[in-house]
Scaffold this active site. Structure first.
Site, mmCIF file in Angstrom:
data_model
loop_
_atom_site.group_PDB
_atom_site.id
_atom_site.type_symbol
_atom_site.label_atom_id
_atom_site.label_comp_id
_atom_site.label_asym_id
_atom_site.label_seq_id
_atom_site.Cartn_x
_atom_site.Cartn_y
_atom_site.Cartn_z
ATOM 1 N N ASP A 1 -1.414 -19.712 12.369
ATOM 2 C CA ASP A 1 -0.355 -20.238 13.049
ATOM 3 C C ASP A 1 -0.434 -20.040 14.591
ATOM 4 O OD1 ASP A 1 2.445 -20.421 13.838
ATOM 5 O OD2 ASP A 1 2.565 -21.084 11.791
ATOM 6 N N SER B 1 3.128 -5.152 7.018
ATOM 7 C CA SER B 1 2.666 -4.651 5.630
ATOM 8 C C SER B 1 3.668 -5.239 4.563
ATOM 9 C CB SER B 1 2.366 -3.237 5.564
ATOM 10 O OG SER B 1 1.070 -2.977 6.150
ATOM 11 N N HIS C 1 0.754 -1.235 0.029
ATOM 12 C CA HIS C 1 -0.061 0.095 -0.125
ATOM 13 C C HIS C 1 0.920 1.309 0.043
ATOM 14 C CE1 HIS C 1 0.913 0.831 4.129
ATOM 15 N NE2 HIS C 1 0.678 -0.557 4.596
#
Length: 358
Positions: free
Chosen positions: A301, A316, A174
């Protein structure tokens, strides 16, 4: 997704902000019943899928952004000259009296005589020109525009991929935006640096966690950033970036090859380097949705959930894998349920990377 950064990059930064359905295989031989023949058959060449080295390394990002207006302020009892001249938050000041403006200090020095100045400003995709007369601040006698500006930014994210074919890289998934205005920050120059994760604040419902990074003392970059776009940051690596888990690379999936079900993500949450953790693709978003929210993922997980509570700021760009392919990257955490978040398709990132090269 930016996280706290504990460093100063001399000369580069004026400020650091801590705020990133399976399709059938083509080309297989089709057997027709005896006595039948294909009519109007066309030979079609299938383009091989691009092979990328998945990242997962934590990286420090430092950008010189150009001089961005983040707000206007009156000078005591004197109205802001910048506001009177029509300057707005998000404007990028490109030049003053025909001279390129490269930093906040240079801008201040250029208006120190109090003379009316002609500004050339980038507003969105348009160029705006205006005249502004600095005012004398009665509090200290200095001439000022009455505008708050920012000329650099820094943060921590995750490398998504390295392209061994052209030496390019993509990260974050992003855009880096200004924390005050939400404007996508322009890129003057900048780079990505090796980052050491020194602490993790786990996410909790209603309170996203974060990775605390430290790239203090890193003088050599991993690569230079040339674009800050909606799909991430892109640039050229200084040299081959080794993949810790898949050094030979993996094919990049098309959207049609991504489906709900088991997957994994590669990320760095401690000094052990990149590791692969289980997750799942919960659903795919409609094509009308924001590209950075093209899929919904859930961390499954147990080890990662124990360390981070799910997805945290700084993850990110963590590459997402499925069926032996790179399908995308983590982009956002869901605040109310941090075990879940959003991801962007790898084909979207690659398309923007190609556009930045044109």
């Amino acid at each position: 997704m930016e996280a706290k950064v504990r460093r100063r990059l001399g000369g580069l930064l004026a400020a650091a902000m801590a705020a990133l359905m399976l399709s059938p295989q083509l080309g297989a031989e089709a057997r027709l019943p005896e006595g039948m023949a294909a009519v109007g058959a066309v030979n079609a060449a299938v383009e091989p899928q691009k092979v990328l080295v998945p990242g997962g390394q934590s990286v420090g990002v430092a950008l010189r952004t150009g001089v961005v207006v983040v707000g206007n302020s009156d000078l005591g009892r004197t109205p802001s000259p910048a506001r009177l001249a029509g300057l707005k938050s998000g404007d990028v000041i490109q030049s003053l009296d025909g001279e390129a403006v490269t930093g906040a200090k240079q801008l201040s020095a250029s208006i120190a005589d109090g003379e009316t100045a002609h500004l050339r400003v980038l507003r969105g995709g348009d160029v705006v020109e205006c005249d502004v007369t600095p005012a004398r601040d009665e509090r200290d006698g200095q001439y000022r525009l009455g505008a708050w500006v920012r000329d650099s930014t820094a943060g921590v994210g995750t490398l998504t991929y390295y392209d061994p074919e052209d030496g390019g890289f993509g990260a974050l998934g992003h855009a880096i935006t200004d924390v005050d205005t939400g404007v996508v920050m322009p890129v003057g120059d900048g780079g990505i640096y090796p980052n050491r994760v020194v602490a993790v604040t786990p996410s909790k419902a209603g309170s996203p966690g974060e990775l605390t990074g430290d790239f203090l003392g890193e003088t050599e970059t991993l690569g230079s950033v040339s674009k800050n776009g909606d799909s991430g940051i892109f640039g050229s690596a200084d040299g081959p970036i080794a993949g810790a888990l898949y050094p030979e690379g993996l094919p990049a999936a098309s959207r049609s090859q991504v489906h709900p079900g088991a997957a994994s993500l590669i990320t760095t949450v401690d000094d052990g380097g990149p590791r692969e953790y289980a997750c799942e693709v919960v659903r795919l978003s409609d094509r009308g949705q924001s590209a950075s929210r093209a899929m919904v993922i859930r961390v499954t997980d147990p080890e990662l959930l124990e360390k981070t509570g799910g997805i945290v700021q700084g993850m990110s760009g963590s590459p997402i894998l499925q069926d032996g392919r790179i399908i995308g990257a983590v982009t956002h955490v869901m605040v109310n349920d941090p075990t879940m978040g959003y991801g962007i398709m790898i084909e979207t990132m690659l398309k923007e990377a190609e556009e930045s090269e044109e």
